[in-house]
Design a protein around this motif. Structure first.
Motif, PDB file in Angstrom:
ATOM      1  N   TYR A  36       0.821  -1.207   0.000  1.00 39.93           N
ATOM      2  CA  TYR A  36       0.000   0.000   0.000  1.00 39.93           C
ATOM      3  C   TYR A  36       0.858   1.262   0.000  1.00 39.93           C
ATOM      4  O   TYR A  36       0.543   2.239  -0.671  1.00 39.93           O
ATOM      5  CB  TYR A  36      -0.922   0.021   1.220  1.00 39.93           C
ATOM      6  CG  TYR A  36      -2.001  -1.048   1.182  1.00 39.93           C
ATOM      7  CD1 TYR A  36      -2.318  -1.722   0.013  1.00 39.93           C
ATOM      8  CD2 TYR A  36      -2.705  -1.381   2.333  1.00 39.93           C
ATOM      9  CE1 TYR A  36      -3.294  -2.691  -0.017  1.00 39.93           C
ATOM     10  CE2 TYR A  36      -3.687  -2.357   2.317  1.00 39.93           C
ATOM     11  CZ  TYR A  36      -3.982  -3.008   1.136  1.00 39.93           C
ATOM     12  OH  TYR A  36      -4.948  -3.965   1.112  1.00 39.93           O
ATOM     13  N   LYS A  37       1.955   1.232   0.771  1.00 36.65           N
ATOM     14  CA  LYS A  37       2.829   2.405   0.820  1.00 36.65           C
ATOM     15  C   LYS A  37       3.445   2.674  -0.548  1.00 36.65           C
ATOM     16  O   LYS A  37       3.487   3.819  -1.006  1.00 36.65           O
ATOM     17  CB  LYS A  37       3.926   2.188   1.860  1.00 36.65           C
ATOM     18  CG  LYS A  37       4.794   3.411   2.093  1.00 36.65           C
ATOM     19  CD  LYS A  37       5.753   3.196   3.257  1.00 36.65           C
ATOM     20  CE  LYS A  37       6.584   4.434   3.520  1.00 36.65           C
ATOM     21  NZ  LYS A  37       7.488   4.266   4.668  1.00 36.65           N
TER      22      LYS A  37
ATOM     23  N   ASN B 112       3.885   6.028  -5.160  1.00 37.69           N
ATOM     24  CA  ASN B 112       3.964   6.075  -6.622  1.00 37.69           C
ATOM     25  C   ASN B 112       2.862   6.948  -7.196  1.00 37.69           C
ATOM     26  O   ASN B 112       3.055   7.648  -8.193  1.00 37.69           O
ATOM     27  CB  ASN B 112       3.873   4.663  -7.207  1.00 37.69           C
ATOM     28  CG  ASN B 112       5.178   3.916  -7.100  1.00 37.69           C
ATOM     29  OD1 ASN B 112       6.244   4.508  -7.002  1.00 37.69           O
ATOM     30  ND2 ASN B 112       5.118   2.588  -7.119  1.00 37.69           N
ATOM     31  N   ASP B 113       1.700   6.898  -6.556  1.00 40.73           N
ATOM     32  CA  ASP B 113       0.583   7.714  -7.021  1.00 40.73           C
ATOM     33  C   ASP B 113       0.904   9.198  -6.861  1.00 40.73           C
ATOM     34  O   ASP B 113       0.622  10.019  -7.754  1.00 40.73           O
ATOM     35  CB  ASP B 113      -0.686   7.362  -6.243  1.00 40.73           C
ATOM     36  CG  ASP B 113      -1.906   8.077  -6.793  1.00 40.73           C
ATOM     37  OD1 ASP B 113      -2.240   9.152  -6.246  1.00 40.73           O
ATOM     38  OD2 ASP B 113      -2.511   7.591  -7.767  1.00 40.73           O
ATOM     39  N   ILE B 114       1.497   9.553  -5.729  1.00 36.33           N
ATOM     40  CA  ILE B 114       1.877  10.947  -5.498  1.00 36.33           C
ATOM     41  C   ILE B 114       2.922  11.397  -6.529  1.00 36.33           C
ATOM     42  O   ILE B 114       2.867  12.503  -7.062  1.00 36.33           O
ATOM     43  CB  ILE B 114       2.438  11.124  -4.069  1.00 36.33           C
ATOM     44  CG1 ILE B 114       1.324  10.914  -3.050  1.00 36.33           C
ATOM     45  CG2 ILE B 114       3.052  12.507  -3.893  1.00 36.33           C
ATOM     46  CD1 ILE B 114       1.831  10.831  -1.623  1.00 36.33           C
TER      47      ILE B 114
ATOM     48  N   ASN C  77       6.963  15.215   2.797  1.00 36.03           N
ATOM     49  CA  ASN C  77       6.046  15.775   3.787  1.00 36.03           C
ATOM     50  C   ASN C  77       4.852  14.875   4.069  1.00 36.03           C
ATOM     51  O   ASN C  77       4.328  14.857   5.188  1.00 36.03           O
ATOM     52  CB  ASN C  77       5.549  17.154   3.312  1.00 36.03           C
ATOM     53  CG  ASN C  77       6.565  18.257   3.543  1.00 36.03           C
ATOM     54  OD1 ASN C  77       6.645  18.820   4.623  1.00 36.03           O
ATOM     55  ND2 ASN C  77       7.368  18.526   2.526  1.00 36.03           N
ATOM     56  N   LEU C  78       4.439  14.130   3.068  1.00 34.90           N
ATOM     57  CA  LEU C  78       3.245  13.292   3.226  1.00 34.90           C
ATOM     58  C   LEU C  78       3.536  11.883   3.738  1.00 34.90           C
ATOM     59  O   LEU C  78       2.663  11.230   4.285  1.00 34.90           O
ATOM     60  CB  LEU C  78       2.507  13.190   1.888  1.00 34.90           C
ATOM     61  CG  LEU C  78       1.771  14.439   1.410  1.00 34.90           C
ATOM     62  CD1 LEU C  78       1.219  14.214   0.008  1.00 34.90           C
ATOM     63  CD2 LEU C  78       0.644  14.800   2.371  1.00 34.90           C
ATOM     64  N   GLU C  79       4.777  11.424   3.567  1.00 33.73           N
ATOM     65  CA  GLU C  79       5.095  10.036   3.894  1.00 33.73           C
ATOM     66  C   GLU C  79       4.756   9.643   5.335  1.00 33.73           C
ATOM     67  O   GLU C  79       4.177   8.585   5.563  1.00 33.73           O
ATOM     68  CB  GLU C  79       6.568   9.740   3.590  1.00 33.73           C
ATOM     69  CG  GLU C  79       6.904   8.262   3.756  1.00 33.73           C
ATOM     70  CD  GLU C  79       8.290   7.914   3.230  1.00 33.73           C
ATOM     71  OE1 GLU C  79       8.693   6.762   3.399  1.00 33.73           O
ATOM     72  OE2 GLU C  79       8.951   8.795   2.651  1.00 33.73           O
ATOM     73  N   PRO C  80       5.074  10.471   6.339  1.00 34.48           N
ATOM     74  CA  PRO C  80       4.720  10.081   7.710  1.00 34.48           C
ATOM     75  C   PRO C  80       3.217   9.900   7.905  1.00 34.48           C
ATOM     76  O   PRO C  80       2.778   8.941   8.546  1.00 34.48           O
ATOM     77  CB  PRO C  80       5.251  11.240   8.564  1.00 34.48           C
ATOM     78  CG  PRO C  80       6.345  11.836   7.744  1.00 34.48           C
ATOM     79  CD  PRO C  80       5.871  11.720   6.324  1.00 34.48           C
TER      80      PRO C  80
ATOM     81  N   LYS D 246      -1.650   6.267   8.269  1.00 36.62           N
ATOM     82  CA  LYS D 246      -2.965   5.870   7.766  1.00 36.62           C
ATOM     83  C   LYS D 246      -2.937   4.451   7.197  1.00 36.62           C
ATOM     84  O   LYS D 246      -3.903   3.705   7.333  1.00 36.62           O
ATOM     85  CB  LYS D 246      -3.437   6.855   6.693  1.00 36.62           C
ATOM     86  CG  LYS D 246      -3.711   8.252   7.206  1.00 36.62           C
ATOM     87  CD  LYS D 246      -4.777   8.252   8.292  1.00 36.62           C
ATOM     88  CE  LYS D 246      -5.048   9.641   8.815  1.00 36.62           C
ATOM     89  NZ  LYS D 246      -6.042   9.633   9.932  1.00 36.62           N
ATOM     90  N   ILE D 247      -1.830   4.089   6.558  1.00 35.70           N
ATOM     91  CA  ILE D 247      -1.698   2.732   6.019  1.00 35.70           C
ATOM     92  C   ILE D 247      -1.712   1.714   7.148  1.00 35.70           C
ATOM     93  O   ILE D 247      -2.358   0.665   7.050  1.00 35.70           O
ATOM     94  CB  ILE D 247      -0.414   2.601   5.175  1.00 35.70           C
ATOM     95  CG1 ILE D 247      -0.593   3.318   3.841  1.00 35.70           C
ATOM     96  CG2 ILE D 247      -0.062   1.127   4.936  1.00 35.70           C
ATOM     97  CD1 ILE D 247       0.666   3.402   3.014  1.00 35.70           C
ATOM     98  N   ASN D 248      -1.023   2.014   8.246  1.00 34.24           N
ATOM     99  CA  ASN D 248      -1.034   1.117   9.396  1.00 34.24           C
ATOM    100  C   ASN D 248      -2.446   0.931   9.937  1.00 34.24           C
ATOM    101  O   ASN D 248      -2.861  -0.184  10.271  1.00 34.24           O
ATOM    102  CB  ASN D 248      -0.117   1.661  10.499  1.00 34.24           C
ATOM    103  CG  ASN D 248       1.353   1.554  10.134  1.00 34.24           C
ATOM    104  OD1 ASN D 248       1.733   0.779   9.263  1.00 34.24           O
ATOM    105  ND2 ASN D 248       2.189   2.337  10.799  1.00 34.24           N
TER     106      ASN D 248
END
Length: 224
Positions: A108-109, A114-116, A151-154, A159-161
């Motif tokens: 999912y990550k 990749n989408d971003i 900036n969005l990765e954290p 949210k993925i967790n």
């Protein structure tokens, strides 16, 4: 299975056991005959925690054909365990879940990042092209997508967790759908020709052991 739970919920009132909760209906074999069996634990008992090791304090037998309650027993007076208690082993389950969770989080990550990086809203695309996909941050020119990802990765990871936890929980809760169908097939075969499908019974035991991590004696209760 709701009808069996309703029967036991009414029956427990006769014994002033309002604070006890019936577990999901199971099956029990006695002298070659098949019965519906229901175990009861205190309402506050944590039947989901593998460290609880709860042995249900009450149990009941229901006739397959008539739905009559044949027995309602206190375990310490009439134990459902014949012989030695069969130890449950859910270590493999925990390992399988952990592997599944790690794999899903990675998948999912990777998808979201990749989408971003590769997919933009129409207005984003126009802006990126106009700015050559570069912005000035603290006096340094940086790639817009790299900046967004950093900036969005954290937040994405968090949210993925949460999503994977929800996914695993929903998948394990859904196993009762399969279990219900197995039980119906076992009962139907028994009513039709008196045979007991022990292979399906053993799979039912596995399902209940997985469903109730904190309950011991499930193998013994089925008695196959």
């Amino acid at each position: 299975m709701d009808n069996y739970l309703e029967i036991i919920n009414k029956e427990k009132v006769k014994y002033e056991l309002d604070n006890y909760t019936p577990l999901y209906p199971m099956l029990r074999v006695l002298e070659g005959k098949l019965f519906i069996g229901v175990m009861l634990t205190e309402g506050s008992a944590n039947v989901w925690d593998k460290d609880s090791k709860i042995k249900p304090e009450y149990w009941a037998l229901i006739d397959i054909a008539s739905n009559e309650v044949l027995e309602f027993n206190e375990t310490k007076v009439k134990d459902f365990v014949k012989g030695n208690l069969i130890e449950k082993n859910i270590d493999n389950k925990q390992k399988e879940i952990s592997k599944y969770e790690v794999r899903k989080r990675m998948e999912y990550k990777e998808y979201f990042l990749n989408d971003i990086k590769n997919d933009e809203l129409p207005i984003q695309k126009k802006l990126s092209e106009m700015l050559n996909n570069v912005i000035n941050v603290d006096g340094e020119k940086v790639n817009i997508n790299d900046y967004l990802m950093a900036n969005l990765e954290p937040d994405i990871t968090e949210k993925i967790n949460e999503l994977v936890d929800l996914l695993v929980a929903s998948k394990y809760n859904s196993i009762t759908l399969y279990y219900d169908e197995l039980v119906k097939q076992i009962i139907t075969s028994y009513k039709n020709d008196g045979t007991i499908d022990y292979d399906k019974m053993k799979l039912c035991i596995e399902v209940m052991n997985n469903y109730y991590d904190g309950v011991i004696g499930i193998d013994n209760f089925f008695n196959v």
